[in-house]
Design an enzyme around this catalytic site. Structure first.
Site, short mmCIF file in Angstrom:
data_model
loop_
_atom_site.label_atom_id
_atom_site.label_comp_id
_atom_site.label_asym_id
_atom_site.label_seq_id
_atom_site.Cartn_x
_atom_site.Cartn_y
_atom_site.Cartn_z
N GLY A 265 0.77 -1.24 0.00
CA GLY A 265 0.00 0.00 0.00
C GLY A 265 0.79 1.28 0.00
N CYS A 370 -16.40 6.11 -26.72
CA CYS A 370 -17.68 6.81 -26.67
C CYS A 370 -18.23 6.87 -25.24
CB CYS A 370 -18.67 6.15 -27.61
SG CYS A 370 -18.24 6.36 -29.34
#
Length: 449
Positions: A265, A370
């Protein structure tokens, strides 16, 4: 939270010179433009085309070494297991395997990739909340280092599979410490509301049950509180303190605890973040877990691979809107989804030497998909970028190619590795024919054209 595409900031975006200066594997040459290690990126773009992922082997080695050395200097008995979900390229995994890294995997595919890249089975950890019986069986057949169990139901499943195979599974119990890592909600994993791990209050009883089940050898505890952690060591210290408390209690009851898995992390500076250093992380581990005298494991992904990669793209056109300039690229959200998914910020640099020093003006950088979400940056200061101009997205080595898709029937991009003056294609660009090759037509619809 992840850095947004566009929002009021107290400081301006870093300029091109600053972005390059902070990334030692990149240089700006007067003749060659943007160079990775010793290879002009424009050469790769011209020969391989775009979009293309490019990874720096030297950066992978350097960052793995920096984390390894910080742990050693803190006096910790520690091992590193690269999180394959960040980048499962066989070439990337092979470079890290040669450095002595193991792997943290979360699927059969990642396990097979790690083994194919030469990572020994006894250096592989299998994490994840939904391991199938097939995946558990494969892990046991391979003889991996450990399985991190994340629920009581999974513990029972591992026991049943292992007992049926006549094997004994080395199992670590992942606890959920209910600690806020103050990262993006979609990459937070250590809160009680998240799907990961065993509730802290339930862990001791489940660990004791593990010790009584056939086919299971309890070996320790695991924790992982999230990804892209940049706000100091407080969350790590809180999580590790809970692990230390639990481990001490288990050993006090005579239960075996062989090692502790600290997860990963550690964040990286995409924009201007100042994340904790490896030395700070090592110090937090030593202060909280060191007194137990147990070996520890870490599972870094982004910290090692993120800065090592770029995504090359070409400008399709510049569209002048009523109030905005749009730079339309041939790369799209199907290639690099992080900006669309997390509103993540990535540095964008032109490759040509003249464009690195040209006048700048705000532009929205978008892809051809799109979707309005197919936007990489808004209001980013960039030079005039004519059709065919080449750009690089920085810090794209983690959660870039592994999260890509073929949305809009767009083939997967090529991958390249640079190592000093050498470079090679490590995954050819997917062809349109290959994209369709595995689709079958039902016989009642007739033969495919």
């Amino acid at each position: 939270m992840a850095s947004p595409l566009s929002s009021p900031r107290s400081t301006p975006d870093p300029d091109f010179a600053d972005l390059i200066a902070r990334r030692p594997h990149l240089q700006a040459h007067a003749l060659d433009g943007l160079v990775m290690e010793e290879v002009p990126l424009v050469h790769i773009a011209r020969e391989v085309g775009t979009p293309t992922w490019v990874y720096s082997a030297g950066t992978l080695r350097r960052r793995h070494g920096a984390l390894r050395d910080a742990l050693a200097e803190a006096g910790l008995d520690a091992s590193l297991h690269f999180a394959a979900k960040a980048n499962d390229s066989l070439a990337v995994l092979r470079v890290l395997a040669a450095e002595g890294a193991g792997a943290d995997v979360v699927s059969e595919g990642e396990l097979r990739a790690a083994r194919a890249a030469g990572i020994p089975a006894d250096r592989i950890v299998f994490s994840g909340v939904g391991k199938t019986e097939r995946e558990i069986a494969l892990a046991l057949e391979e003889g991996i280092l450990q399985i991190n169990a994340e629920s009581a139901e999974e513990v029972e499943r591992i026991s049943a599979v292992a007992a049926a195979m006549g094997r004994v599974a080395p199992v670590s119990l992942r606890i959920n410490p209910d600690v806020d890592a103050r990262t993006h909600a979609k990459i937070s994993t250590g809160l009680a509301e998240n799907k990961f791990g065993i509730a802290y209050t339930d862990a001791a009883a489940l660990y004791a049950r593990m010790a009584s089940l056939p086919g299971i050898r309890p070996i320790g505890l695991a924790v992982h509180i999230g990804s892209q952690i940049t706000e100091g060591m407080a969350a790590y210290r809180a999580a590790y303190a809970r692990v230390a408390e639990m481990a001490a209690a288990l050993m006090g009851r005579g239960l075996p605890v062989e090692r502790l898995d600290c997860g990963g992390g550690l964040g990286i500076p995409y924009r201007d973040e100042v994340p904790p250093s490896p030395a700070a992380l090592a110090g937090a581990i030593k202060a909280t877990l060191g007194p137990l005298g147990l070996p520890v494991m870490l599972e870094p992904g982004r910290w090692i691979a993120g800065p090592a990669g770029v995504l090359l793209a070409s400008v399709v056109l510049q569209k002048r809107g009523q109030n905005r300039r749009f730079v339309v690229l041939d790369a799209a959200m199907n290639d690099l989804v992080r900006p669309a998914m997390y509103e993540a910020w990535h540095g964008i640099l032109p490759l040509a030497p003249d464009l690195l020093h040209a006048p700048l003006a705000p532009a929205d950088v978008v892809g051809p998909v799109c979707e309005s979400g197919d936007t990489f940056a808004r209001g980013r200061d960039l030079p005039d970028l004519p059709p065919g101009a080449l750009v690089a997205f920085l810090d794209a080595g983690a959660y870039g190619a592994t999260m890509s898709s073929t949305y809009n029937a767009r083939p997967l991009a090529a991958e390249v590795m640079v190592d000093g003056h050498r470079w090679a294609v490590t995954r050819p660009r997917q062809s349109h024919e290959a994209l369709l090759a595995n689709q079958l037509m039902p016989d009642w619809l007739g033969a495919r054209a």
